[in-house]
Structure formats: structure tokens, C-alpha cells
Design a protein around this motif. Structure first.
Motif, PDB file in Angstrom:
ATOM      1  N   GLY A 130       0.798  -1.224   0.000  1.00 28.20           N
ATOM      2  CA  GLY A 130       0.000   0.000   0.000  1.00 28.20           C
ATOM      3  C   GLY A 130       0.824   1.264   0.000  1.00 28.20           C
ATOM      4  O   GLY A 130       0.449   2.260   0.622  1.00 28.20           O
ATOM      5  N   VAL A 131       1.934   1.256  -0.738  1.00 28.94           N
ATOM      6  CA  VAL A 131       2.875   2.383  -0.727  1.00 28.94           C
ATOM      7  C   VAL A 131       2.827   3.141  -2.046  1.00 28.94           C
ATOM      8  O   VAL A 131       2.860   2.539  -3.124  1.00 28.94           O
ATOM      9  CB  VAL A 131       4.313   1.883  -0.466  1.00 28.94           C
ATOM     10  N   ASN A 132       2.771   4.459  -1.943  1.00 26.71           N
ATOM     11  CA  ASN A 132       2.948   5.333  -3.098  1.00 26.71           C
ATOM     12  C   ASN A 132       4.087   6.285  -2.765  1.00 26.71           C
ATOM     13  O   ASN A 132       3.921   7.226  -1.987  1.00 26.71           O
ATOM     14  CB  ASN A 132       1.676   6.118  -3.397  1.00 26.71           C
ATOM     15  N   ALA A 133       5.271   6.021  -3.315  1.00 26.18           N
ATOM     16  CA  ALA A 133       6.473   6.799  -2.999  1.00 26.18           C
ATOM     17  C   ALA A 133       7.164   7.201  -4.301  1.00 26.18           C
ATOM     18  O   ALA A 133       8.102   6.542  -4.751  1.00 26.18           O
ATOM     19  CB  ALA A 133       7.416   5.977  -2.122  1.00 26.18           C
ATOM     20  N   PRO A 134       6.712   8.290  -4.930  1.00 26.84           N
ATOM     21  CA  PRO A 134       7.300   8.698  -6.219  1.00 26.84           C
ATOM     22  C   PRO A 134       8.807   8.912  -6.155  1.00 26.84           C
ATOM     23  O   PRO A 134       9.521   8.613  -7.121  1.00 26.84           O
ATOM     24  CB  PRO A 134       6.568  10.007  -6.537  1.00 26.84           C
ATOM     25  N   GLU A 135       9.290   9.432  -5.013  1.00 25.44           N
ATOM     26  CA  GLU A 135      10.725   9.700  -4.896  1.00 25.44           C
ATOM     27  C   GLU A 135      11.551   8.416  -4.857  1.00 25.44           C
ATOM     28  O   GLU A 135      12.773   8.446  -5.028  1.00 25.44           O
ATOM     29  CB  GLU A 135      10.999  10.556  -3.648  1.00 25.44           C
ATOM     30  N   ARG A 136      10.880   7.275  -4.649  1.00 28.41           N
ATOM     31  CA  ARG A 136      11.564   5.979  -4.653  1.00 28.41           C
ATOM     32  C   ARG A 136      11.117   5.124  -5.839  1.00 28.41           C
ATOM     33  O   ARG A 136      11.377   3.926  -5.872  1.00 28.41           O
ATOM     34  CB  ARG A 136      11.296   5.241  -3.338  1.00 28.41           C
ATOM     35  N   GLN A 137      10.416   5.755  -6.775  1.00 31.50           N
ATOM     36  CA  GLN A 137       9.897   5.072  -7.960  1.00 31.50           C
ATOM     37  C   GLN A 137       9.071   3.844  -7.564  1.00 31.50           C
ATOM     38  O   GLN A 137       9.264   2.736  -8.079  1.00 31.50           O
ATOM     39  CB  GLN A 137      11.028   4.655  -8.919  1.00 31.50           C
ATOM     40  N   PRO A 158       8.250  -2.409   1.679  1.00 27.64           N
ATOM     41  CA  PRO A 158       8.462  -3.475   0.696  1.00 27.64           C
ATOM     42  C   PRO A 158       9.802  -4.188   0.815  1.00 27.64           C
ATOM     43  O   PRO A 158       9.930  -5.335   0.380  1.00 27.64           O
ATOM     44  CB  PRO A 158       8.353  -2.736  -0.645  1.00 27.64           C
ATOM     45  N   ASP A 159      10.814  -3.533   1.394  1.00 22.45           N
ATOM     46  CA  ASP A 159      12.127  -4.186   1.474  1.00 22.45           C
ATOM     47  C   ASP A 159      12.413  -4.803   2.836  1.00 22.45           C
ATOM     48  O   ASP A 159      13.528  -5.267   3.092  1.00 22.45           O
ATOM     49  CB  ASP A 159      13.241  -3.206   1.105  1.00 22.45           C
ATOM     50  N   PHE A 160      11.402  -4.841   3.727  1.00 23.59           N
ATOM     51  CA  PHE A 160      11.648  -5.333   5.082  1.00 23.59           C
ATOM     52  C   PHE A 160      12.155  -6.775   5.083  1.00 23.59           C
ATOM     53  O   PHE A 160      13.087  -7.117   5.811  1.00 23.59           O
ATOM     54  CB  PHE A 160      10.378  -5.230   5.928  1.00 23.59           C
ATOM     55  N   SER A 161      11.553  -7.634   4.283  1.00 21.66           N
ATOM     56  CA  SER A 161      11.935  -9.053   4.257  1.00 21.66           C
ATOM     57  C   SER A 161      12.769  -9.413   3.037  1.00 21.66           C
ATOM     58  O   SER A 161      13.011 -10.594   2.776  1.00 21.66           O
ATOM     59  CB  SER A 161      10.673  -9.932   4.286  1.00 21.66           C
ATOM     60  N   GLU A 166      17.671  -8.965  -4.057  1.00 25.93           N
ATOM     61  CA  GLU A 166      16.433  -8.472  -4.656  1.00 25.93           C
ATOM     62  C   GLU A 166      16.577  -6.996  -5.008  1.00 25.93           C
ATOM     63  O   GLU A 166      17.193  -6.223  -4.262  1.00 25.93           O
ATOM     64  CB  GLU A 166      15.262  -8.666  -3.694  1.00 25.93           C
ATOM     65  N   PRO A 167      16.000  -6.562  -6.140  1.00 26.26           N
ATOM     66  CA  PRO A 167      16.120  -5.159  -6.553  1.00 26.26           C
ATOM     67  C   PRO A 167      15.598  -4.165  -5.519  1.00 26.26           C
ATOM     68  O   PRO A 167      16.079  -3.033  -5.442  1.00 26.26           O
ATOM     69  CB  PRO A 167      15.281  -5.105  -7.838  1.00 26.26           C
ATOM     70  N   VAL A 168      14.624  -4.572  -4.699  1.00 27.97           N
ATOM     71  CA  VAL A 168      14.038  -3.656  -3.727  1.00 27.97           C
ATOM     72  C   VAL A 168      14.941  -3.436  -2.517  1.00 27.97           C
ATOM     73  O   VAL A 168      14.756  -2.472  -1.765  1.00 27.97           O
ATOM     74  CB  VAL A 168      12.663  -4.182  -3.254  1.00 27.97           C
ATOM     75  N   ALA A 169      15.921  -4.287  -2.306  1.00 28.29           N
ATOM     76  CA  ALA A 169      16.779  -4.199  -1.119  1.00 28.29           C
ATOM     77  C   ALA A 169      17.393  -2.805  -0.994  1.00 28.29           C
ATOM     78  O   ALA A 169      18.018  -2.304  -1.927  1.00 28.29           O
ATOM     79  CB  ALA A 169      17.870  -5.260  -1.179  1.00 28.29           C
ATOM     80  N   GLY A 170      17.180  -2.164   0.157  1.00 31.36           N
ATOM     81  CA  GLY A 170      17.745  -0.844   0.410  1.00 31.36           C
ATOM     82  C   GLY A 170      16.959   0.313  -0.154  1.00 31.36           C
ATOM     83  O   GLY A 170      17.318   1.474   0.057  1.00 31.36           O
ATOM     84  N   ALA A 260       4.810  -8.762  -3.932  1.00 30.82           N
ATOM     85  CA  ALA A 260       4.631  -7.364  -3.525  1.00 30.82           C
ATOM     86  C   ALA A 260       5.954  -6.653  -3.279  1.00 30.82           C
ATOM     87  O   ALA A 260       5.971  -5.426  -3.107  1.00 30.82           O
ATOM     88  CB  ALA A 260       3.764  -7.295  -2.271  1.00 30.82           C
ATOM     89  N   ARG A 261       7.057  -7.388  -3.281  1.00 29.93           N
ATOM     90  CA  ARG A 261       8.371  -6.766  -3.109  1.00 29.93           C
ATOM     91  C   ARG A 261       8.956  -6.297  -4.439  1.00 29.93           C
ATOM     92  O   ARG A 261      10.081  -5.797  -4.486  1.00 29.93           O
ATOM     93  CB  ARG A 261       9.339  -7.748  -2.428  1.00 29.93           C
ATOM     94  N   ARG A 262       8.186  -6.427  -5.513  1.00 30.08           N
ATOM     95  CA  ARG A 262       8.632  -5.984  -6.831  1.00 30.08           C
ATOM     96  C   ARG A 262       7.917  -4.685  -7.209  1.00 30.08           C
ATOM     97  O   ARG A 262       6.736  -4.498  -6.914  1.00 30.08           O
ATOM     98  CB  ARG A 262       8.341  -7.053  -7.878  1.00 30.08           C
ATOM     99  N   SER A 263       8.636  -3.804  -7.886  1.00 24.21           N
ATOM    100  CA  SER A 263       8.049  -2.518  -8.265  1.00 24.21           C
ATOM    101  C   SER A 263       6.963  -2.663  -9.326  1.00 24.21           C
ATOM    102  O   SER A 263       6.147  -1.754  -9.502  1.00 24.21           O
ATOM    103  CB  SER A 263       9.139  -1.565  -8.770  1.00 24.21           C
ATOM    104  N   ASP A 264       6.934  -3.802 -10.046  1.00 28.99           N
ATOM    105  CA  ASP A 264       5.903  -3.994 -11.063  1.00 28.99           C
ATOM    106  C   ASP A 264       4.664  -4.703 -10.504  1.00 28.99           C
ATOM    107  O   ASP A 264       3.772  -5.092 -11.264  1.00 28.99           O
ATOM    108  CB  ASP A 264       6.450  -4.762 -12.267  1.00 28.99           C
TER     109      ASP A 264
END
Length: 326
Positions: A130-137, A158-161, A166-170, A260-264
């Protein structure tokens, strides 16, 4: 809702020399505030009055100055106080009725000043974190219309686990939750998108606390009056209840957590799943307070560093297994 005990310290060194932290004194303060004498420190209750008086005395003893309204120690904070008093909750899962028990399967409340929470067969949509973060794409919603629907979300970022590869890491805070991971943000974002209700899937690791902490308020909630109307119903669904609900729609919640950990990631409709509620609500407006104190600086007296904590807790609730109400 968090009330602040704010200590405003100018960036220059203060004339006060407080010395090192005294563990014994800190322990005694915590034990005192946690004692039954403060009645659980519920906002708008006699327990609040005792808590404020105690803390002001301690701030005076420490040599701090008042920084509240009209030269005093406090700032008035009007709050909407609500309590879900009873009624029914149920879901339709896979074409079959699925009763939901408050405190066992779900824990729900509201911060709207309404007498009744009536929801009839509202469709349900899983929106990942449920995240909308434009500055993090990052956009979990992808333009999906959520008006009149119940959103189901995951707690934390999204990167907690995420694993390091994974691309979301960090991309967010990793094991350090950002505001996007907080339940307050998720309810606010759901309201901005016109959702009727929002349920967060409880996960002890992601939330940082167990189910007993979720249910501790006993249906009571507090909210600051705001221009944007909050969701009608907000709360949590237990991990087991959520998995059963997703299975009834032919979905694997564990697999969707990873997706859900993927940006797509795109929202997933829980086909055949609806939520219905008919709950009675008691509500009023209470006057609560922040406590504000300061240590005046000298070199940069027009600048400040703010430290805050919340003094409030859950007040007096239903007895636990040992008969304790606080």
C-alpha cells in the motif's frame, strides 16, 4: 494516536548540567507511570490528569521551563474518541460465509465520529504494501480504482523481508521502518484513494509486536479531527484468517508477499470475496494535552532540536487471564 512529551533544546549547550543517565531513577519513573494509580494513562480520563501532573513535576525538578500554550506546560489537543461496542463482521469467501470474530480473526475500529459502521458486501482488493512513494519510484496502486472497496495490505516496507539480491533491497529502510511502513500511513493512503475500509495483515516480525498488542485497546480509538475523511473502518486481520481468505479466492498469500516486493506489482482482486459489517459505535470529543518543556539555549536561541515521546497508553480495559484491567 501518539501524544508528545516534547523537550525543546536549543542547539547550543545549555547552562544546565544534567549529568549521565541514572538507570535507577529511570526504572523508578517507568514503574510509577505503569502503576495502577495512573489508570492506564488513557487520554481524556482522570489517568491523563494524574500523568500530566506527575510529568510536569518531574520536568520542574529537572530545571526545565514551560513551552506550552500561554506560557504554560501543556497544549490542548481535541480528539475524536470512538469505541466499537458490538455488532457483526463477516466475509464472503469462495461463495461461502466466513464469520469474523473481533479480537480473534480481526481487530477493527474507526476514527470517524459515527454511530454505526454499515458495510454491505464491499469487494476486497490486495494492494501489497500500500505504498505510493514517487521519490523511490514505487507505486503499489497502479491507478486501480479503490472507491467503495476494502483494501488488504501488508505491514512494514516493501524491502523489510527482502534478500540482498532483490532489486528492492535498500530502497526503503530495510529492517528500519520508514513512515511508509507504519499502519497510520497505510490507513491515510487508503483514505486518499477513496477506500471504504483498510485491513492490515498482521505479521509479528513486520509489525514488531504480537496480536495481543493489536487487540489491547479493546475497540477504543482516538483521532485528530481532520479535513480529509478517514476510512470508515480500519484495523488488522490475523495472519491465519488472511491466509484462509486468500485460499478461498485461489490465492497464495505467501507467494503474494514475495510478489509485492517488486516494483511492477499490481493490485490483486480477491475474486468472490466481500466484507460486511454492522457495528455500533460510541463516540465523543475529548480534550487531551501535549506536554511541552524547554531548555533555553544561548548562542543559537532561535533554533531548536525537538525530542518527543508519547505519555499515553490504553487506559482501563477488559480483564485479562489474571484479572488485570490495566
Amino acid at each position: 494516536m501518539s501524544m508528545l512529551i516534547a523537550l525543546l533544546l536549543a542547539s547550543a549547550a545549555s547552562a544546565n548540567n544534567f549529568g549521565p543517565v541514572n538507570p535507577e531513577a529511570l526504572d523508578a519513573t517507568v514503574k510509577e507511570l505503569a502503576s495502577d494509580a495512573f489508570e492506564g494513562r488513557g487520554p481524556g480520563t482522570p489517568g491523563e490528569e494524574r500523568t500530566i501532573a506527575y510529568l510536569i513535576d518531574r520536568l520542574k525538578e529537572a530545571g526545565l521551563q514551560p513551552a506550552g500554550d500561554k506560557g504554560g506546560w501543556t497544549q490542548v489537543v481535541p480528539l475524536v474518541r470512538t469505541k466499537v461496542e458490538g455488532g457483526t463482521l463477516s466475509a464472503t469467501a469462495g461463495g461461502k460465509a466466513m464469520p469474523l470474530v473481533q479480537g480473534r480473526d480481526v481487530y477493527v475500529s474507526t476514527i470517524r465520529g459515527v454511530d454505526r459502521i454499515l458495510i454491505q458486501n464491499a469487494p476486497m482488493v490486495f494492494v501489497g504494501y500500500g505504498v505510493n512513494a514517487p521519490e523511490r519510484q514505487w507505486d503499489d496502486f497502479k491507478g486501480v480504482d479503490l472507491r467503495g472497496k476494502v483494501v488488504v495490505l501488508l505491514v512494514n516496507d516493501p524491502d523489510f523481508s527482502a534478500t540482498p539480491d532483490e532489486p528492492v533491497a535498500g530502497k526503503f529502510g530495510g529492517r528500519r521502518m520508514t513512515y511508509y511502513g507504519r499502519w497510520t500511513y497505510k490507513y491515510e493512503e487508503a483514505a486518499r484513494r477513496g477506500a471504504l475500509a483498510a485491513l492490515i495483515v498482521h505479521d509479528e516480525a513486520g509489525a514488531g509486536y504480537g496480536w495481543s498488542t493489536v487487540t489491547a485497546p479493546g475497540g477504543t480509538n482516538y483521532g485528530i479531527p481532520q479535513e480529509r475523511e478517514p476510512v470508515l473502518l480500519q484495523g488488522w486481520i490475523s495472519g491465519d484468517a488472511a491466509k484462509a481468505m486468500f485460499r478461498a479466492s485461489g490465492l497464495d498469500l505467501d507467494a503474494l508477499r514475495i510478489a509485492a516486493r517488486r516494483s511492477d506489482f499490481r493490485p490483486v482482486e480477491l475474486t468472490g470475496e466481500t466484507l460486511s459489517t454492522d457495528l455500533t459505535v460510541k463516540h465523543d470529543i475529548v480534550q487531551s494535552h501535549n506536554i511541552l518543556a524547554k531548555i533555553a539555549g544561548t548562542t543559537h536561541s532561535d533554533e531548536a532540536v525537538m525530542f518527543g515521546a508519547h505519555w499515553d497508553a490504553y487506559g482501563v480495559g477488559a480483564p485479562d487471564a489474571a484479572g488485570r484491567t490495566i
